[in-house]
Design a protein around this motif. Structure first.
Motif, PDB file in Angstrom:
ATOM      1  N   LEU A   1      10.854  49.297  75.887  1.00 26.66           N
ATOM      2  CA  LEU A   1      10.207  50.577  75.578  1.00 26.66           C
ATOM      3  C   LEU A   1       8.818  50.379  74.998  1.00 26.66           C
ATOM      4  O   LEU A   1       7.890  51.135  75.298  1.00 26.66           O
ATOM      5  CB  LEU A   1      11.080  51.378  74.600  1.00 26.66           C
ATOM      6  CG  LEU A   1      12.363  51.968  75.165  1.00 26.66           C
ATOM      7  CD1 LEU A   1      13.159  52.634  74.070  1.00 26.66           C
ATOM      8  CD2 LEU A   1      12.037  52.986  76.260  1.00 26.66           C
ATOM      9  N   ARG A   2       8.681  49.333  74.148  1.00 28.16           N
ATOM     10  CA  ARG A   2       7.365  49.075  73.561  1.00 28.16           C
ATOM     11  C   ARG A   2       6.357  48.735  74.650  1.00 28.16           C
ATOM     12  O   ARG A   2       5.214  49.182  74.630  1.00 28.16           O
ATOM     13  CB  ARG A   2       7.486  47.939  72.556  1.00 28.16           C
ATOM     14  CG  ARG A   2       6.279  47.796  71.637  1.00 28.16           C
ATOM     15  CD  ARG A   2       6.503  46.666  70.657  1.00 28.16           C
ATOM     16  NE  ARG A   2       7.710  46.890  69.896  1.00 28.16           N
ATOM     17  CZ  ARG A   2       8.477  45.926  69.386  1.00 28.16           C
ATOM     18  NH1 ARG A   2       8.148  44.662  69.591  1.00 28.16           N
ATOM     19  NH2 ARG A   2       9.554  46.210  68.694  1.00 28.16           N
ATOM     20  N   GLU A   3       6.802  47.935  75.622  1.00 28.78           N
ATOM     21  CA  GLU A   3       5.906  47.596  76.729  1.00 28.78           C
ATOM     22  C   GLU A   3       5.532  48.842  77.525  1.00 28.78           C
ATOM     23  O   GLU A   3       4.368  49.033  77.892  1.00 28.78           O
ATOM     24  CB  GLU A   3       6.581  46.575  77.638  1.00 28.78           C
ATOM     25  CG  GLU A   3       5.715  46.184  78.846  1.00 28.78           C
ATOM     26  CD  GLU A   3       6.421  45.216  79.762  1.00 28.78           C
ATOM     27  OE1 GLU A   3       7.593  44.900  79.481  1.00 28.78           O
ATOM     28  OE2 GLU A   3       5.823  44.781  80.751  1.00 28.78           O
TER      29      GLU A   3
ATOM     30  N   HIS B   1      19.101  49.304  61.006  1.00 21.43           N
ATOM     31  CA  HIS B   1      18.886  50.746  60.861  1.00 21.43           C
ATOM     32  C   HIS B   1      17.473  51.130  61.342  1.00 21.43           C
ATOM     33  O   HIS B   1      17.291  52.099  62.089  1.00 21.43           O
ATOM     34  CB  HIS B   1      19.088  51.155  59.406  1.00 21.43           C
ATOM     35  CG  HIS B   1      18.801  52.599  59.144  1.00 21.43           C
ATOM     36  ND1 HIS B   1      19.643  53.613  59.551  1.00 21.43           N
ATOM     37  CD2 HIS B   1      17.741  53.199  58.528  1.00 21.43           C
ATOM     38  CE1 HIS B   1      19.128  54.773  59.195  1.00 21.43           C
ATOM     39  NE2 HIS B   1      17.981  54.558  58.566  1.00 21.43           N
ATOM     40  N   HIS B   2      16.479  50.337  60.917  1.00 16.93           N
ATOM     41  CA  HIS B   2      15.105  50.606  61.342  1.00 16.93           C
ATOM     42  C   HIS B   2      14.940  50.439  62.844  1.00 16.93           C
ATOM     43  O   HIS B   2      14.176  51.159  63.489  1.00 16.93           O
ATOM     44  CB  HIS B   2      14.126  49.674  60.615  1.00 16.93           C
ATOM     45  CG  HIS B   2      13.930  50.024  59.174  1.00 16.93           C
ATOM     46  ND1 HIS B   2      13.765  51.317  58.739  1.00 16.93           N
ATOM     47  CD2 HIS B   2      13.871  49.245  58.058  1.00 16.93           C
ATOM     48  CE1 HIS B   2      13.608  51.334  57.426  1.00 16.93           C
ATOM     49  NE2 HIS B   2      13.680  50.080  56.979  1.00 16.93           N
ATOM     50  N   ARG B   3      15.699  49.476  63.411  1.00 17.12           N
ATOM     51  CA  ARG B   3      15.600  49.261  64.849  1.00 17.12           C
ATOM     52  C   ARG B   3      16.120  50.463  65.618  1.00 17.12           C
ATOM     53  O   ARG B   3      15.540  50.873  66.632  1.00 17.12           O
ATOM     54  CB  ARG B   3      16.365  47.993  65.225  1.00 17.12           C
ATOM     55  CG  ARG B   3      16.202  47.600  66.694  1.00 17.12           C
ATOM     56  CD  ARG B   3      16.847  46.247  66.938  1.00 17.12           C
ATOM     57  NE  ARG B   3      18.263  46.279  66.623  1.00 17.12           N
ATOM     58  CZ  ARG B   3      18.997  45.199  66.323  1.00 17.12           C
ATOM     59  NH1 ARG B   3      18.428  44.013  66.315  1.00 17.12           N
ATOM     60  NH2 ARG B   3      20.283  45.314  66.047  1.00 17.12           N
TER      61      ARG B   3
ATOM     62  N   LYS C   1      12.235  56.711  68.034  1.00 13.55           N
ATOM     63  CA  LYS C   1      10.805  57.031  67.961  1.00 13.55           C
ATOM     64  C   LYS C   1      10.079  56.620  69.229  1.00 13.55           C
ATOM     65  O   LYS C   1       9.227  57.355  69.752  1.00 13.55           O
ATOM     66  CB  LYS C   1      10.190  56.343  66.741  1.00 13.55           C
ATOM     67  CG  LYS C   1       8.773  56.767  66.436  1.00 13.55           C
ATOM     68  CD  LYS C   1       8.283  56.122  65.154  1.00 13.55           C
ATOM     69  CE  LYS C   1       6.881  56.585  64.805  1.00 13.55           C
ATOM     70  NZ  LYS C   1       6.385  55.953  63.553  1.00 13.55           N
ATOM     71  N   LEU C   2      10.406  55.440  69.750  1.00 19.34           N
ATOM     72  CA  LEU C   2       9.768  54.990  70.983  1.00 19.34           C
ATOM     73  C   LEU C   2      10.129  55.888  72.158  1.00 19.34           C
ATOM     74  O   LEU C   2       9.295  56.174  73.026  1.00 19.34           O
ATOM     75  CB  LEU C   2      10.176  53.544  71.280  1.00 19.34           C
ATOM     76  CG  LEU C   2       9.515  52.458  70.432  1.00 19.34           C
ATOM     77  CD1 LEU C   2      10.158  51.113  70.697  1.00 19.34           C
ATOM     78  CD2 LEU C   2       8.030  52.394  70.715  1.00 19.34           C
TER      79      LEU C   2
ATOM     80  N   LEU D   1       7.448  57.878  74.263  1.00 17.52           N
ATOM     81  CA  LEU D   1       7.373  57.695  75.705  1.00 17.52           C
ATOM     82  C   LEU D   1       7.506  59.024  76.435  1.00 17.52           C
ATOM     83  O   LEU D   1       6.816  59.274  77.422  1.00 17.52           O
ATOM     84  CB  LEU D   1       8.466  56.717  76.153  1.00 17.52           C
ATOM     85  CG  LEU D   1       8.444  56.313  77.635  1.00 17.52           C
ATOM     86  CD1 LEU D   1       7.131  55.635  77.983  1.00 17.52           C
ATOM     87  CD2 LEU D   1       9.624  55.402  77.948  1.00 17.52           C
ATOM     88  N   SER D   2       8.387  59.889  75.915  1.00 14.90           N
ATOM     89  CA  SER D   2       8.548  61.207  76.533  1.00 14.90           C
ATOM     90  C   SER D   2       7.255  62.010  76.435  1.00 14.90           C
ATOM     91  O   SER D   2       6.831  62.654  77.404  1.00 14.90           O
ATOM     92  CB  SER D   2       9.697  61.957  75.854  1.00 14.90           C
ATOM     93  OG  SER D   2       9.791  63.266  76.360  1.00 14.90           O
ATOM     94  N   ALA D   3       6.595  61.958  75.248  1.00 18.17           N
ATOM     95  CA  ALA D   3       5.323  62.676  75.090  1.00 18.17           C
ATOM     96  C   ALA D   3       4.253  62.100  76.014  1.00 18.17           C
ATOM     97  O   ALA D   3       3.467  62.840  76.614  1.00 18.17           O
ATOM     98  CB  ALA D   3       4.867  62.600  73.630  1.00 18.17           C
TER      99      ALA D   3
END
Length: 1282
Positions: free
Chosen positions: A512-514, A1117-1119, A1125-1126, A1130-1132
């Motif tokens: 997703l980050r990529e 949890h943060h992951r 969030k990613l 990505l949707s936006a």
């Protein structure tokens, strides 16, 4: 008794003289006339004057007011306030003649004006026949000026004064011509004295004639006469030029004297100031001051000085023609050679000084030019090296082609190996199917024999409660205890293991980050292309470029996919990710370099300020944000904020001299922070914060705010003219003060101010209530900015600091989004849609008020008409002040993101960035270029990495051999496109701790903790010291071996990006006893460093392991939060991409329509041969065309004037207005006396644009001045029916 005596006596007694005395009818009529005049009744006076009994000359009824006014004035001037018959007769005759003259002036009939001036009855004096045309032109001008001032009538005295004035002007012109002839005769005689006398003649009207320059006047005017400039204007100009030249020579001589005096005194300080003065008119460089003085002194020393023959005179030559002499002792100057003239030979002349200074300046400029083009020389050298490399490449290529048969054999062997691998894959699949079958069978067995716990027994309930209570106690011990016991800790050591779910989540986060980073970069490029497409279509509309240019650019919007291009890098072309040792080494070197740059912000902070402003901006927008993946996770956001903080502190300490420099200048870091937080990462926050209130303002169609008095005035005038169809008598161009004199403007302005307050309050409520939506990065940088400024300027007040914070948070971050919400994706816009000008002005007014309120700046000076809002601004500033204080109250990034120095050591996956080949090359080049400034120390880590990388590679070396055809004529363009190819780099640190090293204590602590966890999981004990001293049993060795084998299997499945370093993997495979010995060695090293202590049985390292267990849970949890969030980001981004694609489709449709129209126009031209269709169209156009004379359009107010054409000639000019083929296009033809003169294409949209911009008058055919508003009214009425 006379008639008058009897009359006055009876009038005084109140008796009517007619009752007792008979008077002639003529005298009775005169009495009636005097009575009517005295009563000031123009109509009665006219009736009395027209009676036959009065026997007066012809009276014109249309001038009744003139007769009344003039006769009344004449009657008042009479001693007895009574006009006799003869006085009336003369006065009426003259007035009638003057009235007819005024009538002729009104119609501008030149012939009638001349005839009336010749009329002897009018009684004008000094009338000259040759001046009649001048009289008529001057009277018309005076009449026009009087009419503009409200005076519709010129009196007899006005006309007589005009005649006298014209006679005087003609006489002056004649006198001047005679005087010029005298001057020409004197010039021909060659006598300077005679020439001076003629120049001093009063009729020439020359001022400031200097008798001492007589000779110079003679020379200059004689040259001018030779050039046949024989008029008075040329005499005056040449005379003025001689004075200017004389002044210039005097200044040059004085400057020469001053410089020579400085050289004799060996005083170098004043020389530069003298050279920079206008005396010499030289371009002097301050850096060359010492060189100027040195060269001038050397030149002067070369001149020999002979005291016996040297004089005090300097000689200058003007324009290589006139000699000028200057005495350096007395300051005397002359154009005539002085008696006993001896030049001063030991001094430098002005020409020598100018030559020396010019040479020094040219040498300096040439030297600077070499320095400026040093990069070009380096490029030339690079090209030469490139040629050598290509030559070597061709030789290598030829060798490989010769070995092609051997390569084919190797490929056959590889194919056989792949076939064997395929068989092994089939065997693995069969084994997997058998294992799954056995698993399902076992699972079904458990389902058939499981007990039902829907109604547990009381004993089971109590057991469950006790187990849960014990579990919570143990958990609290690990989580909350200061020194958790080892036997409790080993129960939770399994939590440090990585499960398959962890790997799957990490892979999903990485993917997703990529996608997010790639999408951001793709959208940025697409946005740039679309903006350029906007410009090209705009130029197409303006007929500045052809349709083919736009079509060509639209094809560039369709780009290659990332996978198509990246195959060139990762395929079989031996690119940077090719399977060779050399390529692998180069790849790892770049991974180490970018890891160092990412984790040590000082390098990039220094690099930013070493580059020019334009390069640093592009570097920030591409490389820096790419290096941190646009802060797509917490680690990279934390590191990016560290970079911002370091760079901002560096910029404030080195470049900010005054606290206001942050506001008045354009700080690099501030610009970078705002750009980032308004980009893809912070755009959603800005949209949530401002979108509702901005959309509410834009949706209010009744809202119309305009705080400019001039614009309000012009809109009012345009509205009046458009509604009435008549030209307004109000002036179009007014000042602010003049506009405010109209009550209507003041009322409209007050209404706008009231609406502005209401709307501004809504925006303020939205901003103040949405503080939590503001990005943490913006608030943290605001805090850093405030603290850094306070540290450098301790005397600055809290208000001053908060104004700077407000400039960042509101003016730079929010204000542009309010003014242009379409440009920052605050609102949704359809493809091709745009904000109306009224909506944009409303938002601009709101932003202006908020800007003044945030900076506590009142409306003064040019904005004084808005001073009624100053109280409101002061109140709003206090609200902003509290808002800015709260915004700066944020925790540090370490606390916010829960990141410390061990984070990279314990994370599962390596950090990955996605960067283009061009960006890698540019970064490498910049680091080498500024290496001395970034890493001045020889043993710096960066220097070692750059040394290992060597020279900067080119694009072909990244892509590999054969990526581009060397014979391709577009090779350079192809390489330029391929340079934008993105590759992924898994960042790692090169400087990991090797075995036996003890410098990196943090890394040693990490490795020791991993070894301790492996040991305590298989061997129990109360303390770590006890476990290390007691040997492990065979069973414990066996259990440990199983753990090691399980870990090895898991590591084999781990993707390359997530594997730990090689040294950690090797330590994990050691037997348990060897691990114990290594733990003991490491603990002794750590104890010497003071990190652990054997006195408490190494409890410190146990506490660190407990901390890792807690952090592992937080990290998971943060992951999960990062995954969500990613996905949202990505949707936006996909929505934004869809919007851009809609725009692309819109543009493609527009271009297709243009092509269709072009095709349709061509087909229409071909139909003309048929005749029928063309004839029908021609009839339609002929029916809808309009024809007006210029006189008719002048009456309507559409045409104001036509240059070089009198108004009475307007009837001979015909305008033909014909609508064009396109809607809104008109063709206007001008004919004079039936002959077509010119034609012009008129676009209705251009007229509306000029009306919007406040242009009231336009020029047509470069001669006719046209009222824009009335022309729009005429076209609307005649062609559009409105």
């Amino acid at each position: 008794l006379t008639h008058k005596t009897i009359r006055s006596h009876n009038w005084c007694n109140g008796k009517n003289p007619i009752n007792f005395l008979y008077f002639p009818p003529e005298l009775v009529a005169v009495d009636h006339i005097n009575t009517a005049i005295r009563n000031c009744d123009a109509n009665k006076t006219l009736v009395a004057l027209m009676k036959p009994e009065a026997q007066l000359p012809v009276v014109h009824p249309f001038a009744a007011a003139v007769y009344q006014t003039e006769l009344f004035n004449l009657q008042q001037q009479n001693a007895v306030r009574y006009l006799a018959h003869d006085e009336l007769s003369i006065a009426v005759e003259m007035l009638s003649a003057v009235v007819l003259l005024n009538q002729a002036l009104g119609s501008k009939d030149i012939l009638a004006i001349k005839n009336h001036l010749r009329n002897p009855s009018v009684g004008f004096n000094n009338v000259e026949d040759e001046n009649f045309q001048r009289y008529a032109d001057t009277l018309l001008s005076i009449k026009s000026e009087a009419s503009s001032q409200g005076q519709d009538y010129l009196s007899w005295n006005d006309v007589q004064n005009c005649i006298d004035m014209v006679n005087m002007q003609v006489q002056e012109e004649n006198d001047r011509i005679v005087a010029v002839s005298y001057i020409n005769e004197a010039i021909d005689q060659g006598n300077p004295g005679k020439t001076l006398e003629t120049l001093l003649l009063p009729t020439v009207k020359l001022h400031d004639v200097n008798p001492t320059n007589a000779r110079h006047y003679q020379d200059v005017l004689h040259d001018a006469k030779v050039q046949k400039c024989k008029n008075c204007i040329c005499v005056y100009v040449k005379y003025k030029m001689s004075d200017v030249e004389m002044q210039f020579c005097c200044l040059v001589a004085l400057g020469t004297s001053m410089i020579n005096n400085c050289l004799e005194k060996h005083d170098s300080q004043p020389v530069l100031d003298i050279l920079q003065s206008p005396k010499f008119g030289l371009r002097v460089v301050p850096e060359c001051a010492e060189t100027y003085y040195k060269n001038l002194l050397e030149a002067k020393n070369l001149k020999t000085k002979e005291d016996s023959s040297e004089g005090p005179w300097l000689k200058l030559i003007m324009k290589n023609r006139y000699d000028y002499y200057y005495n350096v002792e007395t300051g005397e100057s002359t154009f005539v050679p002085p008696e006993g003239f001896i030049p001063k030979t030991s001094w430098l002349t002005s020409e020598e000084i100018q030559t020396i200074v010019g040479q020094v300046t040219a040498d300096y400029n040439r030297e600077q030019l070499w320095f400026a083009n040093e990069n070009l020389i380096l490029q030339l050298q690079a090209l030469a090296r490139g040629f050598l490399v290509r030559k070597s490449y061709e030789e290598r290529k030829g060798f490989l082609q010769k070995q092609e048969p051997s390569v084919i054999k190797i490929q056959v062997l590889l194919c056989n190996i792949k076939a064997q691998s395929l068989l092994l894959g089939i065997q693995s699949w069969v084994k997997m199917w058998l294992a799954r079958k056995a698993y399902k069978k076992r699972l079904q067995y458990f389902k058939d024999h499981v007990r039902h716990f829907s109604t547990p027994s009381p004993f089971e309930k109590r057991t469950n409660v006790v187990v849960m209570h014990v579990f919570l106690e143990i958990t609290d011990t690990v989580v909350g205890a200061e020194n958790p016991p080892l036997n409790v800790l080993r129960k939770f050591a399994y939590l440090l293991d990585q499960s398959d779910l962890d790997f799957q989540e990490e892979l999903e986060v990485t993917r997703l980050r990529e996608e997010v980073v790639t999408k951001i970069r793709s959208n940025q490029q697409l946005e740039k292309d679309l903006n350029l497409m906007d410009i090209k279509i705009g130029l197409l509309v303006k007929n500045r470029i052809s349709l083919q240019d736009v079509v060509l650019h639209s094809k560039k919007l369709n780009k290659k996919s990332k996978n198509q291009v990246e195959e060139m890098v990762t395929g079989d072309k031996q690119g940077i990710k090719g399977l060779s040792k050399e390529r692998r080494k180069q790849l790892e070197a770049y991974q180490h370099l970018f890891y160092l740059l990412q984790t040590n912000p000082m390098y990039l902070a220094k690099l930013i300020f070493q580059m020019p402003q334009n390069k640093s901006t592009k570097f920030m927008d591409t490389v820096i944000f790419t290096l941190y993946n646009y802060a797509s996770n917490q680690r990279e956001e934390y590191l990016l904020l560290k970079l911002f903080k370091t760079a901002l502190e560096e910029e404030i300490n080195s470049k900010v001299d005054q606290i206001q420099d942050i506001v008045t200048g354009n700080p690099t870091v501030i610009k970078m922070v705002v750009s980032f937080n308004r980009g893809a990462r912070g755009q959603n926050s800005l949209r949530q914060l401002l979108a509702p209130v901005v959309k509410e303002i834009m949706d209010d169609k009744s809202l119309l705010i305009n705080t400019s008095p001039v614009e309000v005035y012009k809109a009012w005038v345009n509205q009046l003219e458009t509604q009435t169809g008549e030209a307004s008598k109000l002036p179009y161009d007014v000042t602010t003060e003049q506009a405010l004199e109209h009550p209507e403007v003041v009322n409209r302005l007050e209404s706008s101010i009231q609406s502005l307050r209401t709307v501004t309050d809504k925006v303020l409520v939205s901003i103040f209530s949405s503080l939590s939506m503001m990005p943490y990065g913006m608030r943290y940088i605001a805090k850093v900015l405030k603290n850094s400024l306070h540290e450098k300027f301790p005397d600055a007040t809290e208000d001053e600091l908060l104004k700077i914070v407000g400039n960042l948070l509101y003016y730079r971050y929010m204000n542009p989004a309010i003014v242009a919400p379409d440009g920052f994706d605050i609102i949704d816009m359809t493809a091709g849609g745009q904000i109306h000008s009224d909506q944009r002005r409303n938002l601009g007014c709101v932003a202006k008020v908020l800007q003044h309120a945030a900076s506590n700046k009142l409306f003064e000076g040019e904005s004084a008409h808005l001073s009624s809002m100053n109280t409101y601004l002061s109140q709003t500033y206090q609200k902003f002040r509290n808002f800015f204080q709260i915004a700066c109250d944020v925790p540090e990034p370490e606390e916010k993101f829960n990141i410390d120095e061990y984070s990279d050591m314990v994370t599962l996956s390596k950090p990955v960035i996605y960067i283009s080949i061009e960006e890698i090359i540019n970064t490498h080049s910049l680091l080498l270029e500024h290496q001395d400034a970034i890493a001045p120390e020889q043993n710096d880590l960066l220097n070692e990495l750059l040394k290992g990388l060597g020279a900067v590679p080119d694009v072909e070396s990244f892509l590999g051999e054969g990526a581009v055809d060397p014979n391709d004529p577009n090779k350079e363009n192809t390489l330029s496109q391929l340079a934008k190819t993105e590759i992924s780099l898994s960042l790692t640190s090169k400087y990991e701790l090797q075995e036996g090293e003890d410098q990196d204590l943090k890394g040693l602590m990490i490795k020791t903790k991993r070894l301790v966890v492996d040991v305590i999981r298989t061997q129990p004990g109360d303390t770590l010291l006890e476990i290390l001293e007691i040997p492990a049993s065979a069973q414990q060795e066996s259990e440990h071996l199983k753990v090691v084998e399980k870990r090895a299997i898991l590591d084999s499945k781990t993707p390359e990006k997530m594997k730990h370093s090689q040294s950690m993997l090797e330590d994990g495979q050691l037997p348990i006893e060897q691990k114990k010995r290594k733990i003991q060695r490491n603990l002794r090293t750590l104890e010497q460093a003071g990190l652990v202590s054997s006195a408490n049985k190494y409890q410190e390292i146990i506490n660190e392991i407990a901390k890792d267990i807690r952090n592992q849970r937080r990290y998971r949890h943060h992951r999960k939060a990062e995954l969500v969030k990613l996905q949202q980001t990505l949707s936006a981004l996909q929505s934004k991409t869809a919007f851009y694609e809609d725009q692309v489709n819109y543009y493609n449709t527009y271009i297709k329509t243009c092509l269709d129209n072009l095709t349709r126009k061509n087909s229409r031209r071909s139909i003309k041969l048929d005749g029928k269709v063309e004839e029908k169209g021609s009839k339609k156009l002929k029916h809808t065309s309009l024809k007006y004379t210029a006189a008719r359009l002048h009456e309507k107010g559409v045409i104001l004037e036509i240059e070089d054409l009198q108004t009475n000639q307007f009837k001979n000019v015909m305008f033909d207005i014909t609508p064009g083929e396109e809607m809104g296009d008109f063709e206007i033809k001008a004919k004079f006396l039936g002959v077509q003169m010119e034609k012009v294409e008129l676009h209705f949209q251009d007229l509306l644009q000029m009306q919007y911009e406040g242009v009231a008058v336009m020029k047509m055919f470069d001669k006719a001045k046209v009222n824009v508003n009335l022309l729009i009214f005429l076209l609307n009425k005649k062609f559009y029916g409105k």
